[in-house]
Structures are given as C-alpha cells and as structure tokens.
Design a protein around this motif. Sequence first.
Motif, PDB file in Angstrom:
ATOM      1  N   GLN A 226       0.802  -1.228   0.000  1.00  8.84           N
ATOM      2  CA  GLN A 226       0.000   0.000   0.000  1.00  8.84           C
ATOM      3  C   GLN A 226       0.835   1.279   0.000  1.00  8.84           C
ATOM      4  N   LEU A 227       2.090   1.162  -0.424  1.00  6.53           N
ATOM      5  CA  LEU A 227       2.863   2.376  -0.672  1.00  6.53           C
ATOM      6  C   LEU A 227       2.317   3.094  -1.902  1.00  6.53           C
ATOM      7  N   LEU A 228       1.753   2.315  -2.818  1.00 10.28           N
ATOM      8  CA  LEU A 228       1.074   2.873  -3.980  1.00 10.28           C
ATOM      9  C   LEU A 228      -0.401   2.512  -3.907  1.00 10.28           C
ATOM     10  N   ILE A 229      -1.252   3.475  -4.219  1.00  6.47           N
ATOM     11  CA  ILE A 229      -2.706   3.312  -4.142  1.00  6.47           C
ATOM     12  C   ILE A 229      -3.297   3.563  -5.523  1.00  6.47           C
ATOM     13  N   SER A 230      -4.275   2.745  -5.918  1.00  2.82           N
ATOM     14  CA  SER A 230      -4.837   2.879  -7.267  1.00  2.82           C
ATOM     15  C   SER A 230      -5.883   3.987  -7.339  1.00  2.82           C
ATOM     16  N   GLU A 231      -6.196   4.382  -8.557  1.00  2.00           N
ATOM     17  CA  GLU A 231      -7.206   5.424  -8.792  1.00  2.00           C
ATOM     18  C   GLU A 231      -8.609   4.965  -8.414  1.00  2.00           C
ATOM     19  N   LEU A 232      -8.783   3.676  -8.130  1.00  2.00           N
ATOM     20  CA  LEU A 232     -10.083   3.186  -7.668  1.00  2.00           C
ATOM     21  C   LEU A 232     -10.261   3.373  -6.168  1.00  2.00           C
ATOM     22  N   ASP A 233      -9.260   3.929  -5.522  1.00  2.00           N
ATOM     23  CA  ASP A 233      -9.373   4.173  -4.087  1.00  2.00           C
ATOM     24  C   ASP A 233     -10.638   4.970  -3.793  1.00  2.00           C
ATOM     25  N   VAL A 234     -11.257   4.663  -2.660  1.00  2.00           N
ATOM     26  CA  VAL A 234     -12.561   5.245  -2.328  1.00  2.00           C
ATOM     27  C   VAL A 234     -12.470   6.760  -2.180  1.00  2.00           C
ATOM     28  N   VAL A 235     -13.463   7.451  -2.746  1.00  2.00           N
ATOM     29  CA  VAL A 235     -13.595   8.903  -2.628  1.00  2.00           C
ATOM     30  C   VAL A 235     -14.886   9.186  -1.871  1.00  2.00           C
ATOM     31  N   ILE A 236     -14.827  10.056  -0.852  1.00  2.00           N
ATOM     32  CA  ILE A 236     -16.024  10.319  -0.048  1.00  2.00           C
ATOM     33  C   ILE A 236     -16.519  11.758  -0.171  1.00  2.00           C
ATOM     34  N   THR A 237     -15.836  12.582  -0.967  1.00  2.00           N
ATOM     35  CA  THR A 237     -16.320  13.943  -1.203  1.00  2.00           C
ATOM     36  C   THR A 237     -16.440  14.190  -2.701  1.00  2.00           C
ATOM     37  N   GLY A 238     -17.385  15.048  -3.058  1.00  2.00           N
ATOM     38  CA  GLY A 238     -17.480  15.485  -4.447  1.00  2.00           C
ATOM     39  C   GLY A 238     -18.176  14.526  -5.384  1.00  2.00           C
ATOM     40  N   GLY A 239     -19.310  13.999  -4.974  1.00  2.00           N
ATOM     41  CA  GLY A 239     -20.062  13.125  -5.868  1.00  2.00           C
ATOM     42  C   GLY A 239     -20.144  11.708  -5.348  1.00  2.00           C
ATOM     43  N   VAL A 240     -20.931  10.898  -6.030  1.00  2.00           N
ATOM     44  CA  VAL A 240     -21.166   9.517  -5.611  1.00  2.00           C
ATOM     45  C   VAL A 240     -20.016   8.634  -6.082  1.00  2.00           C
ATOM     46  N   TYR A 241     -19.346   7.981  -5.149  1.00  2.00           N
ATOM     47  CA  TYR A 241     -18.186   7.157  -5.482  1.00  2.00           C
ATOM     48  C   TYR A 241     -18.559   6.023  -6.443  1.00  2.00           C
ATOM     49  N   TRP A 242     -19.717   5.444  -6.253  1.00  2.00           N
ATOM     50  CA  TRP A 242     -20.189   4.341  -7.098  1.00  2.00           C
ATOM     51  C   TRP A 242     -20.177   4.753  -8.565  1.00  2.00           C
ATOM     52  N   ASP A 243     -20.624   5.989  -8.846  1.00  2.00           N
ATOM     53  CA  ASP A 243     -20.646   6.483 -10.227  1.00  2.00           C
ATOM     54  C   ASP A 243     -19.230   6.624 -10.773  1.00  2.00           C
ATOM     55  N   LYS A 244     -18.320   7.117  -9.928  1.00  2.00           N
ATOM     56  CA  LYS A 244     -16.930   7.276 -10.368  1.00  2.00           C
ATOM     57  C   LYS A 244     -16.305   5.919 -10.695  1.00  2.00           C
ATOM     58  N   MET A 245     -16.567   4.945  -9.843  1.00  2.00           N
ATOM     59  CA  MET A 245     -15.979   3.625 -10.037  1.00  2.00           C
ATOM     60  C   MET A 245     -16.450   3.003 -11.355  1.00  2.00           C
ATOM     61  N   ILE A 246     -17.744   3.097 -11.621  1.00  2.00           N
ATOM     62  CA  ILE A 246     -18.273   2.534 -12.862  1.00  2.00           C
ATOM     63  C   ILE A 246     -17.698   3.267 -14.075  1.00  2.00           C
ATOM     64  N   THR A 247     -17.559   4.600 -13.967  1.00  2.00           N
ATOM     65  CA  THR A 247     -17.000   5.379 -15.073  1.00  2.00           C
ATOM     66  C   THR A 247     -15.571   4.953 -15.384  1.00  2.00           C
ATOM     67  N   VAL A 248     -14.747   4.816 -14.342  1.00  2.00           N
ATOM     68  CA  VAL A 248     -13.350   4.416 -14.531  1.00  2.00           C
ATOM     69  C   VAL A 248     -13.272   3.033 -15.171  1.00  2.00           C
ATOM     70  N   LEU A 249     -14.054   2.087 -14.677  1.00  2.00           N
ATOM     71  CA  LEU A 249     -14.001   0.714 -15.189  1.00  2.00           C
ATOM     72  C   LEU A 249     -14.560   0.606 -16.595  1.00  2.00           C
ATOM     73  N   SER A 250     -15.610   1.376 -16.883  1.00  2.00           N
ATOM     74  CA  SER A 250     -16.255   1.296 -18.202  1.00  2.00           C
ATOM     75  C   SER A 250     -15.354   1.813 -19.310  1.00  2.00           C
ATOM     76  N   GLN A 251     -14.411   2.665 -18.967  1.00  2.00           N
ATOM     77  CA  GLN A 251     -13.522   3.237 -19.975  1.00  2.00           C
ATOM     78  C   GLN A 251     -12.332   2.343 -20.287  1.00  2.00           C
ATOM     79  N   MET A 252     -12.224   1.223 -19.557  1.00  2.00           N
ATOM     80  CA  MET A 252     -11.104   0.309 -19.777  1.00  2.00           C
ATOM     81  C   MET A 252     -11.424  -0.686 -20.880  1.00  2.00           C
TER      82      MET A 252
END
Length: 733
Positions: A226-252
């Motif tokens: 855990q010295l390096l953390i991925s961009e899928l790390d949980v976000v709790i401010t600025g919008g719904v995290y669930w939406d961000k996660m799906i957006t990141v994965l859908s673009q792969m």
Amino acid sequence: MKKLFKYQPFDKFVYRLPAFPLNQLKEVLDEKKELLEWFANDRIAEAIYVGSPNLFNELQRMSCSGVKEMDKIHKIKVSFIKYLSRMSTRCTPFGLFATCSVGQIGTATQLYVNSDISRCTRLDMYYLCTLVQSLSKLPDVKEKLRYYPNNTLYKLGGYRRYVEYKYSNNRRMHTISSVEGSKYLDAILKKTASGMLIKEMLDYLNEQRIEEGDAQCFIENLIQSQLLISELDVVITGGVYWDKMITVLSQMNLADDTRQLIDSLCHINLLLKKIDMGDSHSLKYYQQVVDVVSNMPIPYTEKFLFQIDATRKSIIATLGETVIIELQSLLSFFSKMDSVESSPLDSFRNAFHERYEEREIPLAIALDSELGIGYPLGHGIGDISPIIDNLILPQRQRVTKSTTSVQTLLLEKLLKAEKEGGNEIVFHEEEFNLVPENWNGFPETLYSVFQVVSLENGKPLLNIKSIGGSSAANLISRFAHLDPKIEELVKDISKKESELEKEGILAEIVHLPSSRVGNILSRPHLREYEIVYLTSSNLPETNRICIDDLMLSCRGGRLVLRSKKMNRKIIPRLTSAHNYYNDTLPIYRFLCDMQYQGKRTTFRFDWGELGDRIAYRPRVRYGNSILSLAAWTIRQDEIIAFFRLPDSDLIDNVTLWRTRRGIPLYALLSEGDNELFIDFHNILSVRAFLSTVRNRIGFQLLEFIFTQDELLVKGPDGEYLNECIVAFYRDLK
C-alpha cells in the motif's frame, strides 16, 4: 425596541419526520387488525427489509405459517413491534424509517406534508470497499489502473513511514509501517505523483537497467504494501463514489470475462434506479440486485448491501419568527453559562511546548506514536470501532465546569419542586439579568436541533435536543445528495464560515476510517481545500493538502498548523456527524480535535453530579424551551418480577409500579440517540420494552412530551412527530 441577537438564521431549515404518522402506531398497538397484516403493507415490508433482512425473512416465514415455536413467534412479534414503533416515533434518519427534507424560514410555523416518500438507493460503502479491493486485484483491471503514492507517507531519517490497513473480522485495522528509502523508491514515488500505469513504472525501471523480474517484483511489493494506491481508491467527497468507479471501469478495454463483471455492475446501477422509482415492485428489484451480486465472485453481506436515504415533499414547510426568536433567546442564555473545558488537545499542547518550545515540527513526526509525542498522550495507534446505524456528533470526553450560579439555582429549585410536588423547574430570564453575555469562543456557525412540541396562539413550545457543533452543516452534509436545496444550504454554511474566518484557510478533513462509516462521511466538496488522509479526493492537486505538507508549532499558547507549499495557516474542519473520538488514528483524531481549539461548541443544560444522585429529575425549562425532559432512573431489581408474570397480570402490576414512581402512561426508553416509545397500557408495547431491558442493570425513562391532538406536522394519513435543524451564523454587525 426589538432585541438584537448575536446569531442569525440561514434562510432554510431541515426537518426530519418518522416515515409514518403517530396514529398508525396507535392502531398497531390497539390491535385493530392482526399484527402480520401490517407486514402486508408494501411500504412497511420494504422498510423492514432495508433495516433488517433477517427480520424480513422471519416475518415472511411466519406469514406462511413456517414458524411453529411459540417462543420464536413471540420474539419475531416483539422485534416487529419495535420497528413499527420506530417508524412512527423516531425522526433520526435510518433507511426508510424516517425522512429528511428542507423547508423555509418564514413568518409562520406550518408543516403540511405528503405521504409519498422518495428515496436515494446506493450500494453500502461496506460492500463497495470489498468490491473495489477485489476488482483491483484482477490482472486485467490492475494493469490498466493508474497508481499514486499513499498520502499518509512522511520521511523520518532514511525511512518512509506510512499507514496501511487490513481487514480483520470485518473491521479495518490500521498500522504504521516503515520502509527504508532508496533512489528507486524515491523516484517511483515522485513520478507517480500524477499517476502512472504499472507498465509505465516498469519501463522506467528497465531504463535504469533493472532486471524485468526484479522490477515487476519491486512494483508488486509497492502495491501490496500500500505504498502505492490505485485510482479506484474510495472517494467520499465530491459526488457519488459508485458512479466514479463505474466510469473508470467502463472506460477500460477489458477482456470478455472481466467485461461481464463490469456489465453486472452497470445492471445493478439500473436496478437501483428502478428501486428509486418507488413503485410496488421495489422488493422485487432488491432481490434482483442480490441475485446479481451473489453471482459475482465477491463476498457480501445482505444486511450491508444497501444504503438508503429518504425524503418527502411538503405542501408547505415554514418555521416562523417566534420559533427563531425563542432559539436566539436560548443562545443568549447559554452565552451567560461560561464554562471551562479541557480536552486531550490541552495536555498535548503542553507536552508539545515542553519538548519543542516554539519550533515548527512536521505534524506527522510530532504525532508519531513511536518517535514523536503521539496523540492523545500515552495512546498508541488506534483501531476503528465498528460503525453503528445511527451516528451522532462527537461526544468528546471534555471536562466542563459551569462558572455561573446555574447549579446553585437548580438545587434551590429542585428542593422547592420536591417540597411542593412540582414536576417542572423553570429558569426565568430576569434571574440572569446581572450575568453578562460572553460570546468568546462561539463558533462561526452552529446548529440547533429541536422538536416543536406545540403552538398555542402562535407561541411555540420547543424540546431542545442539542445545540452546537464545529459547523452548522455537520448533521446535514450527508443528505446533500437527497435534495439540491439541502446541498445549497450546506454550501451556504461553508461559504459563510470562510467569510467569517479571517486567520487562515479552512480545509476539509477527508478520511475514511472504516468502510461503513463512508455512508456517513460521503458529502459534496464543501471547501476550496481538502486535507486528504488514507483516501482520495478529485479536487485539483493544488487544492489537496497532504500530511507531509503540514507543519505544527505552538505560538502564544495555541497550536498552529501551516501548509509549507502555500505558507498559510490551516484550520481543519470535519463537516460531518462522524463520532471520530473512539479509537481512531492519531493524525485524524488530532485534526478533528483541532477544529475545537479555543471554541465552545456544545451548549446544553447539564444536571451535573446532581443528576446521578436522584431517581427522578423533573422537566427543566427556560422560557418556552425544554432543556431537559422529566427522567426516571430505573434499577433492574424494580422490574425483575415483571419478566415472570403472564400477560393477564402484567399490565396491572406495571400500572401499580409506574404510578408509585410517578411515571406517565407514555414514556421513552432512552439510550443515547436511541429511544423506544412505550405505552404502559398496551401488552405488546410493554413486552417490547421488557425484552429490551432484560439484561440491563439500570436504564432511564423519559417523558413522552407530545399529545396526539397537538402535533404540528399534518399529512393526509395523520399527524407526525417532528425534529427540526436550524443553522445559525455569527452576525458581526
């Protein structure tokens, strides 16, 4: 002449209501129809499912005559009664049991609401954290993620220290880890500041003539540790995290088997939207989500699968001037009740000054539990306590001593009430005319939580639940996603705080201490800057403050935080109702405590030691504000015989006991924020009460202050209990 008040209200307020009117509970307890017939109500069944899938399944079995044991049937009925009671008497938001809505400050106090409830359904943060951990380990996903340095990293000599976590028995456990520095480690951490793919990191190491196998092992160790953390790390401010996660994965560009997994997530998203449509098929959609989740190779617990917040529309929702003036007068009263408060921050400040004097020290080093002072003193790194469903603001273990004559006056009035048989103690404004107001240390904004008990000739009677907070937005920030007007109010409060704070930069503390607490901590971006710690933020990098950027000093008897990159004083704020105080990380706890430095943030009447010594406390009132409901302290030995009595004898014996103790027909079993309504003439209600206190040495009962014919909130189905939150800001005029 109109009195000028120090605090003024914002133009909106938030009101919270039980899902059902009080008269419905009366119908339940009067047994006008069989108890299980209430379970046939779609809204009740859905609320039960969201609150307790296990009870829902038991009620379904019982409805189909699948439960034969009488003891089991009794337990299910008692549990059902408790939930039905909560749906009609408790305003604290939880699933579909209560709603949170917004109204307007106006000239008159009126609340007329619709019976329809709308909801926002999301996957619970507990499941999302499990989901993202599993997805991040999939080779197909892992190689396409961008990685960033762990934002808890700081240098200590030739080492890098940081916080990592692991899950044990569904709890998130934190430890401080160290790794020896090297030019390759330092280079990777520097290069990943803006995010890098694993392939990009490997290419760099290959350029440095590192063997491919060694390079892969090196990068893999950085990720696993855990010295390096991925961009899928949980976000709790600025919008719904669930939406961000799906957006990141859908673009792969993923392989077919992994793509099927992402498609399942998209399907869940559609089902959640169908649930929020609120038709009679909602329960079917919940089950479809469970079916999809159960077919995915990711563990889940049905109880922690859905997070739902509910709201309802109003025909009219206004709080009038008389309510606001009553609250402002109460604030003036509390300003005369000077207090001396101490907290862990005080002893830390003394130890810090003794060790470092006025030198400026990196915050992470000062709080290092092994090499620094640690926080609080003598406390190592903490583990996170499991989240509970209903969180309240931090009940910090502060020692508070009143320096006014309130306690003396209270004792005099208590003795008089006992002598005359009175059931209420009243403080009058004129009794404090000689005591000056003292507004030193009051926060920029504060909230007031209260119930409007009655309106007589436009004159309100209020039951004060709490007043204070480091921010007026603390209790409502998590509901900003429910209604644009709530979000607007929350942001207006934050903006006003920035205008009133002249000494430095207000920075939001952004940290996820455990999975489920993310349900409480999720909120919009409220401030220009965020202090990020063991979670991510999607603010621009220039607006994110990392721990290794913060310096700590003690100047003029106060602790001062400074950002190195901005060379500005930083004033932390946690705009959330998270009870951070219990067993959490030193840096997070310190930052949260810092928001109270030099502040008075709780304003309440306190019985003090006197309250622990008397079995009955009469109601206490100031003006038209109830500061403390009448309360009875009950010992287990008083009621021990009731557990053995048959139904035919129970009510008569309970009536004799409560009459002797002066306990009214209706009461509340109180335990912190949890309250169970009791009708002492009703066998179902009494059995529910007894089952709750069976294993308690003692407990407290409160008077139930409302009467059915005086309830403020009206709706097509009946009258509702209420709880209002009014936000105030300090007026500098």
